[in-house]
Design a protein around this motif. Structure first.
Motif, short mmCIF file in Angstrom:
data_model
loop_
_atom_site.label_atom_id
_atom_site.label_comp_id
_atom_site.label_asym_id
_atom_site.label_seq_id
_atom_site.Cartn_x
_atom_site.Cartn_y
_atom_site.Cartn_z
N UNK A 1 0.85 -1.19 0.00
CA UNK A 1 0.00 0.00 0.00
C UNK A 1 0.88 1.24 0.00
N UNK A 2 0.56 2.17 -0.88
CA UNK A 2 1.32 3.42 -0.91
C UNK A 2 1.04 4.22 0.36
N UNK B 1 -2.48 18.88 8.06
CA UNK B 1 -2.90 17.82 7.15
C UNK B 1 -4.40 17.94 6.90
N UNK B 2 -4.77 17.98 5.63
CA UNK B 2 -6.17 17.99 5.24
C UNK B 2 -6.48 16.66 4.57
N UNK B 3 -7.43 15.92 5.15
CA UNK B 3 -7.77 14.58 4.64
C UNK B 3 -9.27 14.44 4.50
N UNK B 4 -9.64 13.61 3.53
CA UNK B 4 -11.04 13.23 3.38
C UNK B 4 -11.18 11.75 3.73
N UNK B 5 -12.11 11.44 4.66
CA UNK B 5 -12.32 10.08 5.13
C UNK B 5 -13.68 9.57 4.63
N UNK C 1 -5.81 5.18 1.85
CA UNK C 1 -5.04 4.44 2.85
C UNK C 1 -6.01 3.91 3.89
N UNK C 2 -6.04 2.59 4.13
CA UNK C 2 -6.95 2.04 5.15
C UNK C 2 -6.56 2.53 6.55
N UNK C 3 -7.54 3.05 7.30
CA UNK C 3 -7.31 3.52 8.67
C UNK C 3 -8.51 3.10 9.51
N UNK C 4 -8.33 3.22 10.81
CA UNK C 4 -9.40 2.92 11.75
C UNK C 4 -9.70 4.19 12.55
N UNK D 1 -12.13 3.01 7.75
CA UNK D 1 -12.26 4.11 6.80
C UNK D 1 -11.14 4.02 5.78
N UNK D 2 -11.31 4.76 4.72
CA UNK D 2 -10.24 5.02 3.75
C UNK D 2 -9.92 6.52 3.80
N UNK D 3 -8.64 6.83 3.94
CA UNK D 3 -8.21 8.22 4.05
C UNK D 3 -7.58 8.68 2.74
#
Length: 483
Positions: A68-69, A171-175, A218-221, A227-229
């Motif tokens: 995974x990247x 950091x700006x992320x979309x989940x 990126x798979x996250x919890x 979730x995917x981030x």
């Protein structure tokens, strides 16, 4: 016939002249693969090294089956070639293995601007770890999804309180949850991010931006849910004042379609909004140099070209500041006024900056030429000092040299008057000045003949080549008109 022979000879002469007298600067872009045998908690890396590049190009790295990247990092290394400063870019993609095993990276190519770079690939061996790795949360701002929401936009900071000049990563992320019942698509993302960046970029702050070129989930919890981030923006800032960083809420528009059923002709638009963010900035404690010293975690790496020299012999001394902070703007160490035993010439500087998106690390090296002019042990601690503020201890600290220079007795009475010239030009050879009498570097200086100018062989060869070229051109013109 004569004209054709003359033309061929002239072309051959130009080729030989260019090969023999020109200075070639390597501009080949290369791919460097990381360690191929590693434990599962360590990432595999692919780096693209771009010499002589002031701008950071957009690069699409290949996907690797079983990996995974995990984001990219970038470093900048200025170097000096032929009196010109060349900036080298190193862009690295991190890959995280999903499970131990043996993996094959097939041959691949990477497009950099208009150039395609090839790699033969490799075989990766991922070992299982003896102890389970504990994931670390690199941000102190908690990621809290909205109530009953399975997709949200989050703006977070690595620290909630910092000192002026200390780093803070934004950091700006979309989940989006794995069980989200809709298909989302990014629309006009570049234009949206430009407007978002203008709103969240703090004023009066130095920015080290990590250029994100790919939106890889990126798979996250989060809160016990999967979730995917999608990381949209990552940058490290160094506030230059005591003003609190107040970052407003930002919005992101996406297209929404149901997963089940025929695709709609015009997807519905859905808006996601982040929460505002505040980072408190504290002033530095009182100090005579407050506001003028760097802030960060640093250590000193120093070196001497050799520790025993003769009177008047130049020696290289490197003062390298390594650590975490605003590496690009680190000042040179202060040279103390005690110069009765040595002459210290202004340094040459070079630095390497590594930006992981959450912190900026690297080193900045100052190379000095030191010329002693009396015998004995010279302690460099009395010549240099570098003051900085440590945000972890909230105290000012000073980096001082520990090395000593042993200056021996003078040798035979041979004088070479190029020590200062070599020190200023940064040549690699050793230049020795041994004075005819006494321990002083300047003894007998009146006996040195300054009228003698050494002959430069390269200059002479170039002059002869220029004359030959002119004669050959004149000969070609003569043969052409004679025909």
């Amino acid at each position: 016939m004569m004209l054709a022979i003359f033309r061929n000879f002239l072309a051959l002469f130009f080729c030989v002249s260019i090969a023999g007298f020109s200075q070639v600067i390597e501009n080949d872009i290369t791919i460097e693969l990381g360690q191929t045998n590693f434990p599962i908690e360590r990432p595999f890396t692919i780096s693209v090294i771009i010499p002589n590049s002031d701008s950071r190009p957009s690069i699409t790295f290949p996907d690797i089956a079983g990996f995974t990247k995990k984001g990219t990092s970038a470093s900048v290394t200025p170097s000096e070639i032929g009196g010109k400063t060349i900036t080298n870019q190193v862009i690295t993609q991190n890959y995280q293995a999903r499970a131990p095993g043996r993996f094959r990276v097939p041959p691949f190519s990477i497009q950099v601007n208009d150039e395609t770079v090839q790699s033969e690939g490799t075989i990766l061996v991922v070992r299982s770890s003896a102890t389970a790795s504990i994931p670390t949360n690199l941000t102190t701002t908690a990621i809290v999804p909205p109530p009953n929401g399975s997709a949200f936009l989050s703006l977070r900071a690595s620290k909630s309180i910092i000192f002026s000049g200390e780093s803070v990563a934004l950091t700006l992320s979309f989940f989006v949850a794995d069980n989200y019942p809709y298909k989302l698509s990014f629309t006009a993302l570049d234009k949206q991010l430009q407007a978002i960046n203008k709103k969240i970029r703090p004023a009066n702050a130095w920015e080290e931006n990590l250029n994100i070129t790919e939106l890889n989930p990126v798979p996250v919890s989060v809160g016990g849910k999967k979730f995917r981030e999608f990381r949209l923006y990552q940058s490290v800032f160094f506030p230059l004042s005591n003003q609190t960083l107040k970052l407003p809420a930002v919005t992101l528009w996406l297209g929404k379609e149901p997963i089940i059923g025929p695709p709609s002709a015009k997807p519905e638009t859905i808006v996601f909004t982040s929460k505002p963010l505040v980072v408190a900035v504290r002033p530095l404690p009182a100090h005579p140099l407050r506001g003028r010293v760097p802030v960060g975690l640093f250590r000193l790496d120093e070196g001497l070209e050799r520790q025993r020299v003769s009177v008047g012999q130049s020696v290289r001394y490197t003062f390298s500041v390594t650590g975490e902070g605003n590496i690009a703007t680190l000042p040179a160490p202060e040279t103390l006024s005690d110069t009765t035993a040595v002459d210290v010439f202004p340094p040459k500087e070079r630095h390497t900056v590594n930006n992981s998106g959450t912190e900026v690390t690297g080193h900045k090296t100052f190379t000095y030429f030191v010329v002693p002019h009396q015998n004995g042990v010279i302690s460099l601690v009395n010549r240099f000092q570098w003051i900085y503020f440590n945000p972890q201890t909230a105290r000012y600290d000073t980096l001082r040299p520990r090395l000593q220079l042993q200056v021996g007795k003078k040798g035979s009475a041979i004088a070479i008057n190029s020590t200062v010239e070599a020190a200023l030009s940064g040549t690699n050879g050793e230049t020795v000045v041994v004075t005819p009498a006494g321990d002083s570097l300047y003894a007998g200086i009146e006996t040195i003949d300054s009228t003698h100018q050494p002959l430069s062989i390269p200059v002479l060869i170039r002059a002869i080549a220029n004359v030959l070229i002119v004669l050959m051109l004149l000969g070609m013109i003569f043969v052409f008109f004679k025909r």
